[in-house]
Scaffold this active site. Structure first.
Site, mmCIF file in Angstrom:
data_model
loop_
_atom_site.group_PDB
_atom_site.id
_atom_site.type_symbol
_atom_site.label_atom_id
_atom_site.label_comp_id
_atom_site.label_asym_id
_atom_site.label_seq_id
_atom_site.Cartn_x
_atom_site.Cartn_y
_atom_site.Cartn_z
ATOM 1 N N HIS A 57 36.777 33.356 45.461
ATOM 2 C CA HIS A 57 36.966 33.751 44.129
ATOM 3 C C HIS A 57 38.789 33.526 44.372
ATOM 4 O O HIS A 57 38.882 34.671 45.913
ATOM 5 C CB HIS A 57 36.826 34.748 43.624
ATOM 6 C CG HIS A 57 37.475 35.436 42.958
ATOM 7 N ND1 HIS A 57 36.627 35.373 41.238
ATOM 8 C CD2 HIS A 57 39.135 35.799 42.282
ATOM 9 C CE1 HIS A 57 38.118 35.574 40.832
ATOM 10 N NE2 HIS A 57 38.894 36.205 41.114
ATOM 11 N N HIS A 59 43.106 33.111 43.593
ATOM 12 C CA HIS A 59 44.384 32.410 42.750
ATOM 13 C C HIS A 59 45.279 31.288 43.457
ATOM 14 O O HIS A 59 46.667 32.346 44.106
ATOM 15 C CB HIS A 59 45.170 33.411 42.257
ATOM 16 C CG HIS A 59 44.050 34.310 41.276
ATOM 17 N ND1 HIS A 59 43.848 33.989 39.501
ATOM 18 C CD2 HIS A 59 43.018 35.200 41.281
ATOM 19 C CE1 HIS A 59 42.970 35.034 38.950
ATOM 20 N NE2 HIS A 59 42.245 35.608 40.525
ATOM 21 N N GLN A 152 44.332 33.206 31.667
ATOM 22 C CA GLN A 152 44.265 34.401 32.016
ATOM 23 C C GLN A 152 45.054 35.536 31.263
ATOM 24 O O GLN A 152 44.874 36.248 30.824
ATOM 25 C CB GLN A 152 45.787 34.029 33.133
ATOM 26 C CG GLN A 152 46.816 35.772 33.467
ATOM 27 C CD GLN A 152 46.020 36.524 34.275
ATOM 28 O OE1 GLN A 152 46.078 35.963 35.406
ATOM 29 N NE2 GLN A 152 44.948 37.358 34.644
ATOM 30 N N HIS A 210 36.517 35.560 35.461
ATOM 31 C CA HIS A 210 36.789 37.826 35.590
ATOM 32 C C HIS A 210 36.098 38.023 34.763
ATOM 33 O O HIS A 210 36.200 37.730 33.357
ATOM 34 C CB HIS A 210 38.071 37.395 35.247
ATOM 35 C CG HIS A 210 39.144 37.004 36.067
ATOM 36 N ND1 HIS A 210 39.297 35.716 37.356
ATOM 37 C CD2 HIS A 210 40.136 37.251 37.235
ATOM 38 C CE1 HIS A 210 39.833 35.274 37.443
ATOM 39 N NE2 HIS A 210 40.156 36.497 38.244
ATOM 40 N N GLU A 213 36.475 43.676 34.500
ATOM 41 C CA GLU A 213 37.436 44.003 35.932
ATOM 42 C C GLU A 213 38.511 45.226 35.096
ATOM 43 O O GLU A 213 39.799 45.343 34.711
ATOM 44 C CB GLU A 213 38.229 43.185 35.782
ATOM 45 C CG GLU A 213 38.738 43.171 37.603
ATOM 46 C CD GLU A 213 40.243 42.036 37.977
ATOM 47 O OE1 GLU A 213 40.501 41.259 37.498
ATOM 48 O OE2 GLU A 213 40.415 42.581 38.655
ATOM 49 N N ASP A 309 40.670 36.906 46.413
ATOM 50 C CA ASP A 309 41.646 37.079 45.104
ATOM 51 C C ASP A 309 42.788 36.932 45.314
ATOM 52 O O ASP A 309 43.530 35.817 44.334
ATOM 53 C CB ASP A 309 41.043 38.601 44.492
ATOM 54 C CG ASP A 309 40.788 38.453 43.042
ATOM 55 O OD1 ASP A 309 41.655 37.630 42.469
ATOM 56 O OD2 ASP A 309 40.898 39.130 42.412
HETATM 57 FE FE FE2 Z 1 40.628 36.690 39.743
#
Ligand code: FE2
Length: 429
Positions: A57, A59, A152, A210, A213, A309
């Site tokens: 995971h 970005h 996102q 996701h 969260e 992440d």
């Molecule tokens: Fe993430």
């Protein structure tokens, strides 16, 4: 004659004094004192040799963008998302590719040879997806990169969100993402999970969302994700990332939820560094840790792997591509410090994450890919404690990175002249 033999290795499962012989890109033999020669030999001198670290995971489109166009003042997840929204219209393919390649260089020196990256699809230009597809091709010889199409700003919430998302999949993203807790309402969140799982089923793709969260114990999209996984026959192909709301949920509800996640064959991906940094932000004191229930999920037989992440981006100003740093934080936040726990945490950075990503040929058995990392530590517990130097990183039988051992010199009367950070302190347990 073999191409390469690594002599005198300690393996993560506790075996020691093991030789690993490599032929071409494949492990040809694993055993004590292999009686053969090789074109190249590396003496591991009783250090840990492991298959590579895997980050399930990340970005990659945001990494190394720290400070662009400004710093995250509050440090919260929501300001991070807003800040990313400011940066996004200015992104160029060239800059995205350049930053991602630099991160991959760092990853390789850390023995991190496979990464699953979520890539934002909210800007309909999709320059992020274009750039990461280019990076996936360019790093292929040394790093496996999987691309998750990640809405996102919300699949339903972002203007043109649905169309841009589908185009990202058409362009070649590997995995269906999602962010149900960020949709406008709980109901739209639920509908997004359903719609995205349907897309995955229709296209034959895995899912990695996701999910929840947040510290809100009533954020229960993970339940919907488990249910839709079963409904669409996606067992084994679905991952729930973060699941931080589980930290705050009612214990009775969780006792029902965890078996449901297990039944659906879901993979779970907590992100300890980012969870401890971003959760609990609406608390005064006591402040919740926010990481999901790692130990309980593992005990239910669920495949748990940890993600990094973020590294140097709008959400997290730290990080160095070191999965042992991730594991180190997991040990603290989950309070998993027994020897058995450390072994499970090490698995969550290696074999479990390879399973989450569906990597073929991963492991230390004969016939596996010759992808190996030699660390300046003698076992997984010591590696997690020291986050030591990766002495050599091998991909498909070829050494692709080396780092000199860290040896401290001492100038003290009556004391040793050198300290080998990897070995001199630990009592033999
Ligand atoms: Fe993430």
């Amino acid at each position: 004659m073999f191409d390469l033999i690594i002599r005198n290795a300690n393996l993560p499962d506790g075996r020691s004094g093991v030789d690993i012989a490599v032929m071409g890109a494949t492990i040809a033999a694993v055993g004590v004192r292999i009686d053969a020669t090789a074109r190249e030999e590396i003496d591991a001198t009783g250090r840990l040799v492991t298959p590579p670290f895997i980050d399930p995971h990340f970005h990659m489109d945001a990494t190394l963008s720290l400070g662009l166009p400004r710093m995250n003042r509050s440090g919260t997840l929501l300001e991070g998302i807003a800040l990313w929204g400011e940066l996004r219209p200015t992104l160029t393919r060239e800059a995205l590719v350049e930053r991602a390649l630099r991160y991959c260089d760092l990853a390789v020196t850390q023995g991190l040879l496979a990464v699953r990256t979520h890539v934002d699809t909210s800007d309909p230009r999709l320059v992020t997806i274009e750039a990461m597809i280019e990076v996936r091709e360019r790093v292929k010889p040394y790093l496996d990169l999987q691309i998750v199409a990640f809405p996102q700003d919300g699949y339903f919430r972002a203007p043109e969100g649905v169309a841009a998302f589908n185009r990202a999949l058409d362009m070649g993203a590997d995995i269906v993402g999602g962010i149900p807790h960020f949709e406008r309402t709980m109901e739209e969140g639920r509908l997004s999970v359903e719609a995205l799982c349907r897309i995955a089923a229709d296209r034959g793709l895995p899912v990695d969302m996701h999910c929840d969260e947040t510290d809100d114990p009533l954020s229960r999209h993970v339940e919907t994700l488990a249910q839709q996984t079963v409904r669409f026959g996606l067992q084994g192909r679905v991952a729930g990332s973060h699941l931080t709301s589980m930290h705050s949920m009612d214990n009775y509800y969780v006792s029902k939820l965890i078996p449901l996640i297990a039944e659906a064959g879901m993979n779970v991906i907590p992100n300890p560094l980012i969870n401890i940094m971003l959760q609990g932000r609406h608390d005064s004191y006591p402040k919740r840790r926010g990481m999901t229930r790692v130990k309980e999920l593992m005990e239910a037989g669920i495949n748990v792997s940890f993600g990094h992440d973020c590294v140097m981006d709008p959400w997290y100003s730290m990080g160095q591509g070191d999965m042992l740093e991730v594991g180190h934080m997991a040990i603290h936040v989950a309070q998993m410090a027994s020897m058995e726990d450390k072994s499970r945490i090490f698995d969550a950075l290696t074999v479990n994450s390879a399973r989450t990503m569906g990597l073929q040929g991963y492991g230390l058995e004969k016939g596996c890919n010759a992808d190996l990392v030699i660390l300046q530590a003698r076992d997984p517990a010591e590696a997690l404690r020291l986050k030591p130097v990766r002495l050599a990183v091998i991909r498909r039988g070829r050494v692709i990175a080396r780092t000199a051992p860290q040896i401290g010199q001492l100038f003290l009367e009556g004391r040793p002249a050198e300290i080998d950070g990897g070995r001199d302190f630990a009592p033999k347990i």
